[in-house]
Structure formats: C-alpha cells, structure tokens
Design a protein around this motif. Structure first.
Motif, PDB file in Angstrom:
ATOM      1  N   GLY A   1       0.849  -1.153   0.073  1.00 16.23           N
ATOM      2  CA  GLY A   1      -0.119  -0.183  -0.062  1.00 16.23           C
ATOM      3  C   GLY A   1       0.825   1.145  -0.171  1.00 16.23           C
ATOM      4  N   PHE A   2       1.842   1.207   0.810  1.00 12.01           N
ATOM      5  CA  PHE A   2       2.651   2.674   0.880  1.00 12.01           C
ATOM      6  C   PHE A   2       3.329   2.472  -0.629  1.00 12.01           C
ATOM      7  CE2 PHE A   2       6.472   4.930   1.627  1.00 12.01           C
ATOM      8  CZ  PHE A   2       6.014   6.098   2.880  1.00 12.01           C
ATOM      9  N   GLY A   3       3.958   1.235  -1.288  1.00 13.07           N
ATOM     10  CA  GLY A   3       4.323   1.749  -2.610  1.00 13.07           C
ATOM     11  C   GLY A   3       3.545   2.247  -3.501  1.00 13.07           C
ATOM     12  N   TYR A   4       2.281   1.823  -3.263  1.00  8.48           N
ATOM     13  CA  TYR A   4       1.276   2.506  -4.377  1.00  8.48           C
ATOM     14  C   TYR A   4       1.288   3.983  -4.223  1.00  8.48           C
ATOM     15  CZ  TYR A   4      -0.539  -2.142  -5.558  1.00  8.48           C
ATOM     16  OH  TYR A   4      -0.605  -3.410  -6.082  1.00  8.48           O
ATOM     17  N   CYS A   5       1.325   4.574  -2.889  1.00 11.22           N
ATOM     18  CA  CYS A   5       1.484   6.055  -2.598  1.00 11.22           C
ATOM     19  C   CYS A   5       2.568   6.517  -3.419  1.00 11.22           C
ATOM     20  CB  CYS A   5       1.613   6.343  -1.164  1.00 11.22           C
ATOM     21  SG  CYS A   5       0.239   5.854  -0.122  1.00 11.22           S
TER      22      CYS A   5
ATOM     23  N   ALA B   1       2.501   9.266  -6.929  1.00  8.94           N
ATOM     24  CA  ALA B   1       3.268  10.393  -6.971  1.00  8.94           C
ATOM     25  C   ALA B   1       4.241  10.538  -8.018  1.00  8.94           C
ATOM     26  CB  ALA B   1       4.042  10.384  -5.637  1.00  8.94           C
ATOM     27  N   LYS B   2       4.649   9.241  -8.529  1.00  6.80           N
ATOM     28  CA  LYS B   2       5.507   8.991  -9.482  1.00  6.80           C
ATOM     29  C   LYS B   2       4.866   9.601 -10.785  1.00  6.80           C
ATOM     30  CE  LYS B   2       9.165   6.183 -11.489  1.00  6.80           C
ATOM     31  NZ  LYS B   2       9.597   4.821 -11.602  1.00  6.80           N
ATOM     32  N   LYS B   3       3.459   8.869 -10.945  1.00  4.25           N
ATOM     33  CA  LYS B   3       2.810   9.046 -12.066  1.00  4.25           C
ATOM     34  C   LYS B   3       2.491  10.453 -12.367  1.00  4.25           C
ATOM     35  CE  LYS B   3       0.522   7.937 -15.925  1.00  4.25           C
ATOM     36  NZ  LYS B   3       1.191   7.513 -16.980  1.00  4.25           N
ATOM     37  N   ALA B   4       2.083  11.137 -11.156  1.00  4.96           N
ATOM     38  CA  ALA B   4       1.625  12.523 -11.368  1.00  4.96           C
ATOM     39  C   ALA B   4       2.540  13.488 -11.523  1.00  4.96           C
ATOM     40  CB  ALA B   4       0.938  13.104  -9.929  1.00  4.96           C
ATOM     41  N   ALA B   5       3.848  13.097 -11.060  1.00  5.34           N
ATOM     42  CA  ALA B   5       4.982  13.792 -11.288  1.00  5.34           C
ATOM     43  C   ALA B   5       5.435  13.804 -12.738  1.00  5.34           C
ATOM     44  CB  ALA B   5       6.242  13.484 -10.264  1.00  5.34           C
ATOM     45  N   ALA B   6       5.022  12.794 -13.068  1.00  2.98           N
ATOM     46  CA  ALA B   6       5.601  12.721 -14.585  1.00  2.98           C
ATOM     47  C   ALA B   6       4.667  13.385 -15.580  1.00  2.98           C
ATOM     48  CB  ALA B   6       5.648  10.971 -15.001  1.00  2.98           C
ATOM     49  N   GLU B   7       3.421  13.229 -15.203  1.00  2.00           N
ATOM     50  CA  GLU B   7       2.215  13.961 -16.138  1.00  2.00           C
ATOM     51  C   GLU B   7       2.390  15.565 -15.976  1.00  2.00           C
ATOM     52  OE1 GLU B   7       0.297  12.593 -18.151  1.00  2.00           O
ATOM     53  OE2 GLU B   7       1.013  10.540 -17.870  1.00  2.00           O
ATOM     54  N   LEU B   8       2.708  15.871 -14.498  1.00  2.00           N
ATOM     55  CA  LEU B   8       2.599  17.445 -14.380  1.00  2.00           C
ATOM     56  C   LEU B   8       4.080  18.080 -14.425  1.00  2.00           C
ATOM     57  CD1 LEU B   8       0.433  17.135 -11.434  1.00  2.00           C
ATOM     58  CD2 LEU B   8      -0.220  17.886 -13.568  1.00  2.00           C
TER      59      LEU B   8
ATOM     60  N   ILE C   1       6.719  17.587 -12.607  1.00  2.00           N
ATOM     61  CA  ILE C   1       7.212  18.416 -11.296  1.00  2.00           C
ATOM     62  C   ILE C   1       8.005  17.217 -10.678  1.00  2.00           C
ATOM     63  CG2 ILE C   1       5.376  20.139 -11.233  1.00  2.00           C
ATOM     64  CD1 ILE C   1       3.924  18.059  -9.337  1.00  2.00           C
ATOM     65  N   ALA C   2       8.557  17.494  -9.389  1.00  2.00           N
ATOM     66  CA  ALA C   2       9.276  16.430  -8.560  1.00  2.00           C
ATOM     67  C   ALA C   2       8.288  15.400  -8.081  1.00  2.00           C
ATOM     68  CB  ALA C   2      10.282  16.944  -7.678  1.00  2.00           C
ATOM     69  N   GLU C   3       8.726  14.190  -7.792  1.00  2.00           N
ATOM     70  CA  GLU C   3       7.925  13.281  -7.135  1.00  2.00           C
ATOM     71  C   GLU C   3       7.682  13.695  -5.708  1.00  2.00           C
ATOM     72  OE1 GLU C   3       9.409   9.210  -7.502  1.00  2.00           O
ATOM     73  OE2 GLU C   3      10.202   9.488  -9.403  1.00  2.00           O
ATOM     74  N   ASP C   4       8.465  14.460  -4.954  1.00  2.00           N
ATOM     75  CA  ASP C   4       8.365  14.728  -3.475  1.00  2.00           C
ATOM     76  C   ASP C   4       7.641  15.970  -3.549  1.00  2.00           C
ATOM     77  OD1 ASP C   4      10.463  16.695  -4.272  1.00  2.00           O
ATOM     78  OD2 ASP C   4      11.629  16.054  -2.732  1.00  2.00           O
ATOM     79  N   ALA C   5       6.942  16.361  -4.831  1.00  2.00           N
ATOM     80  CA  ALA C   5       6.152  17.696  -4.669  1.00  2.00           C
ATOM     81  C   ALA C   5       4.752  17.249  -4.974  1.00  2.00           C
ATOM     82  CB  ALA C   5       6.401  18.638  -6.159  1.00  2.00           C
ATOM     83  N   VAL C   6       4.343  15.848  -4.576  1.00  2.00           N
ATOM     84  CA  VAL C   6       3.194  15.209  -4.719  1.00  2.00           C
ATOM     85  C   VAL C   6       2.748  14.700  -3.384  1.00  2.00           C
ATOM     86  CG1 VAL C   6       1.594  13.647  -6.123  1.00  2.00           C
ATOM     87  CG2 VAL C   6       3.413  14.862  -7.341  1.00  2.00           C
ATOM     88  N   LEU C   7       1.625  15.132  -2.987  1.00  2.00           N
ATOM     89  CA  LEU C   7       0.811  14.623  -1.929  1.00  2.00           C
ATOM     90  C   LEU C   7      -0.123  13.635  -2.481  1.00  2.00           C
ATOM     91  CD1 LEU C   7       0.814  17.779   0.312  1.00  2.00           C
ATOM     92  CD2 LEU C   7       2.135  15.746   0.799  1.00  2.00           C
ATOM     93  N   VAL C   8      -0.662  12.641  -1.662  1.00  2.00           N
ATOM     94  CA  VAL C   8      -1.743  11.668  -1.965  1.00  2.00           C
ATOM     95  C   VAL C   8      -2.530  11.537  -0.794  1.00  2.00           C
ATOM     96  CG1 VAL C   8      -0.257  10.627  -3.579  1.00  2.00           C
ATOM     97  CG2 VAL C   8      -0.453   9.691  -1.177  1.00  2.00           C
ATOM     98  N   ALA C   9      -4.029  11.200  -0.872  1.00  2.00           N
ATOM     99  CA  ALA C   9      -5.041  11.076   0.022  1.00  2.00           C
ATOM    100  C   ALA C   9      -5.757  10.071  -0.321  1.00  2.00           C
ATOM    101  CB  ALA C   9      -5.462  12.268   0.480  1.00  2.00           C
TER     102      ALA C   9
ATOM    103  N   ILE D   1      -3.867   0.232  -8.719  1.00  2.00           N
ATOM    104  CA  ILE D   1      -3.116   1.229  -9.334  1.00  2.00           C
ATOM    105  C   ILE D   1      -3.174   1.738 -10.769  1.00  2.00           C
ATOM    106  CG2 ILE D   1      -1.014  -0.339  -9.248  1.00  2.00           C
ATOM    107  CD1 ILE D   1      -0.951   3.232  -7.957  1.00  2.00           C
ATOM    108  N   GLN D   2      -3.395   0.574 -11.514  1.00  2.00           N
ATOM    109  CA  GLN D   2      -3.591   1.057 -12.922  1.00  2.00           C
ATOM    110  C   GLN D   2      -4.600   2.097 -13.156  1.00  2.00           C
ATOM    111  OE1 GLN D   2      -3.361  -2.149 -11.850  1.00  2.00           O
ATOM    112  NE2 GLN D   2      -1.486  -3.129 -12.403  1.00  2.00           N
TER     113      GLN D   2
END
Length: 407
Positions: free
Chosen positions: A87-91, A95-102, A104-112, A123-124
């Motif tokens: 589950g933590f890996g899916y977080c 973040a990695k997917k959002a960072a790539a699409e936007l 931006i850096a991976e550590d610039a993405v929060l998840v909830a 995850i897909q």
C-alpha cells in the motif's frame, strides 16, 4: 474578511480536476487532483489513530521533508489503510505518475485516500485517472466543485468554502474543500480536508496556524465516536497574492488565522451536519466554564452522547441526558449552578436553571428542536471560558448505512 463563492480554485494559481476511475464506484467520479502552477509551502495535520493509513504516513514525510509541494491526488472508495508495504508503494507510484504527467518532482506530490479499509488500490486505474486529470486541470468554479464531489463517500453534500482578506495592500484568498460523514470523531476525524491559499507566508507559521486551528475546528466535531485511520488536513500556500511574506505574528498573520479559522469551522460544521443518516446539525456551546480546556471537554462530552443525539433526532428536550453527559465528562462542577437553553431558527427556550427544570412548554421545545440545526447552550456559571462542539443526531439510517458499508 469577505466570504465568496468558491473552493480550492478560488486562490490564484490553483487548478483542479476530477474523473471516474472506477476504483470502487461504477456510476460516479472518484478521483480528484489539485495543482498549483507554482511551488507551495505545505502544512498538514493527521490522524492520532495508532493505525495510520499509507497515505498518512507518506504525506507526513513529504510535508516534513520536502522543500515544496505542487499537487495533491485524492481517491475515494478505497482507504489504502492496513495494506502494508504494498500500500505504501502505491502512494509512491501515484506520486511518481502525477509527477511525470505534471512535470514536477515526485516529492512535490501529496496523496490521500478514503473508503474501505484493508483493500489494495487498483494502481493501474489510479494511474489512468491521473493521465486524464492532468489534461483537464482548470481554475474554474465548476472544476473545484466537481473535485469536491469526487472525494465523497457516504457524504450527501459537497463541502466547500472560500474567503478573501486584505494583507499588505493585496487581496489574499483562502479556499477549501473536505469530505467526511462517518467515522468522524475529535482528534482528526474519516475526514479529508484540503485548504489552498495564495498567501505568502513562511512554512513555519503556516504549520503553526493549521496545528492551532484544528484544535478549535475539526477536533471539535463528532458523528459517531470513531477516529479514522486516514484523517488528513493539508494546507498549501503558493504566495501568488504577492502580499509581503508573513514571517512574524503581526496583523497580517492575525487576519490569515481568522480566514483559516472561518474556512475550517464552516467545513467542519458541514461534516458534522452531514453525518451519516443525520437529519440535524447539533451544536453544543458551553459557556461560563473555569477554563477553555474544561469547556472543550464538557461540550464534546455532550455532542458525543448517543442518548443525547437520539433525543435530538426525536426532537425531545430530554435535558437530563445533557446534564448526565456533562457529569461524566471528567470535569468538576456544581450541577446546581448549571443553566441550559435550546436554540434554533424557530426560537429559544430555557430548559433548566440552577440544575432544575423550569416551567417550560414541551410543545415549544419540540418545535425548536425540529429545525435542521439546533443548539444547546450550557452555562456552567463557574467562570468566563467557553467552547463549541458540533455533531449530529443519531438516526436509524446511521445503522443501515454502516451495516452494509462494504457490500
């Protein structure tokens, strides 16, 4: 301060999007994204439950360690709680997917996440949803509203508030959205809250303002006494209002805290009033207490009382239940000094004075308690401190909703 029609896109530079990713629901949107066009300072508060969902653990790390944040990705339907390393890996994957699409850096993405505990995220589907939302980000009012709707679970209404105020000759905006209807209890309650602001403010004061404010807002509501594994409130500030940066507790900081408190209070009350199966918002004001801390304990004791909540549902002025709840709160007081009043849009009526019932009309009391928002005011007559807690009535539908929540 001015209240405006808006949500998370009300402050400058914030965009939102939503989509139906099919995570759990088959007929509605279930993912949302919030994005700032420039990096933000970030603050957060999280559940006190020892059992913390993967997104809580992930976000605590990002808020503490990342220099800036630019995006939040939220899903409804599955909580990603009690899911272990996977589950933590899916977080991290989210973040990695959002960072790539936007870009931006991976550590610039929060998840909830919010929803059923114990299930793994598909995850897909999340990654596909991120692809869609990244292309549809918008600063419109409708985009903000749709994002607020997408994060709902058993909520019956979306919850959004926005305000503006002046700081250093600039107009600053604070806008927020949240979800929460069940598993709501003080000490960060299943609630997710996202507050955006274009204020220029230091990260230290941003966190201090949020941490202080949740004590009087989200931590003063209760629906059912259950503190969730996923409770999260995130506050992002991108500085695009271009006000002089707030780096000390001056007048601008006071105004910012006032605006933040208004937004948090209003959406907290919306959550309490939208409690699962609820028909009424139940507000409890304790005044005349010896200290604010004691006033908080007393008000929360009443708002959490199942017997009192049931009486509110029945429009029954059963004041003995309130006095009883005050009595087992753990606060010492003289019961023969307590006064109690019920209020609503239909009027006000005193029920007890000096711990004893007055000659009041049961019919009038029932009429007052039949409104969609009712208030009980308990005057302890022992000091000058006061506090307010919010909850809802306890209905048959609460049991129905939660009896088959997974099925």
């Amino acid at each position: 301060m001015k209240v405006i029609d808006g949500g998370v896109t009300a402050p400058k530079g914030f965009l939102a999007a939503s989509t139906a990713a099919g995570i759990k629901y088959k007929d509605r949107s279930d993912m949302a994204m919030i994005y700032s066009t420039v990096p933000c300072k970030a603050a957060g508060t999280f559940t006190t439950n020892v059992v913390k969902a993967a997104p809580v653990l992930y976000d605590k790390k990002i808020v503490t360690e990342s220099k800036s944040v630019q995006a939040v990705v939220v899903n409804a339907g599955i909580a990603n709680a009690c899911t272990g390393a996977e589950g933590f890996g899916y977080c991290e994957d989210t973040a990695k997917k959002a960072a790539a699409e936007l870009n931006i850096a991976e550590d610039a993405v929060l998840v909830a996440s919010t929803g059923v505990i114990g299930m793994q995220l598909p995850i897909q589907k999340l990654e596909s949803g991120i692809e869609v939302m990244a292309k549809e980000l918008s600063d419109t009012r409708e985009a903000a509203h749709q994002a607020a709707c997408a994060i709902m679970t058993t909520d019956t209404i979306s919850k959004e508030v926005a305000v503006t105020f002046e700081a250093g000759g600039k107009t600053v905006t604070v806008g927020g959205m949240c979800k929460g209807s069940g598993m709501i209890h003080p000490n960060m309650c299943t609630m997710l809250g996202f507050v955006m602001t274009d204020a220029a403010i230091s990260k230290e004061l941003l966190q201090e303002a949020l941490s202080a404010d949740v004590c009087d807002t989200y931590n003063m509501i209760s629906v059912d006494g259950d503190t969730s594994t996923n409770d999260t409130v995130l506050l992002l500030a991108n500085g695009m209002a271009e006000n002089p940066e707030i780096t000390e507790k001056n007048e601008d900081y006071r105004k910012f805290c006032e605006a933040l408190n208004y937004v948090n209070t209003e959406i907290a009350k919306m959550m309490a009033g939208d409690g699962e199966g609820a028909t009424a918002l139940f507000e409890v004001k304790v005044i005349g207490a010896k200290s604010k801390e004691e006033a908080k304990i007393l008000s929360k004791s009443v708002v959490c009382s199942s017997l009192t909540k049931a009486a509110i549902y029945g429009h029954d002025a059963n004041w003995g239940r309130i006095l009883c709840a005050l009595g087992y709160s753990g606060v010492e007081f003289d019961p023969e000094k307590v006064d109690l009043v019920f209020e609503s849009a239909a009027g006000s009526i005193q029920i007890i004075k000096n711990g004893i019932a007055v000659d009041y009309s049961e019919e009038e009391a029932t009429r007052i308690l039949s409104e969609p928002a009712v208030t009980a005011i308990a005057n302890m007559n022992q000091g000058n401190a006061e506090a307010t807690a919010w909850g809802c009535d306890l209905t048959y539908d609460y049991v129905k909703i939660n009896a088959d929540y997974r099925s």
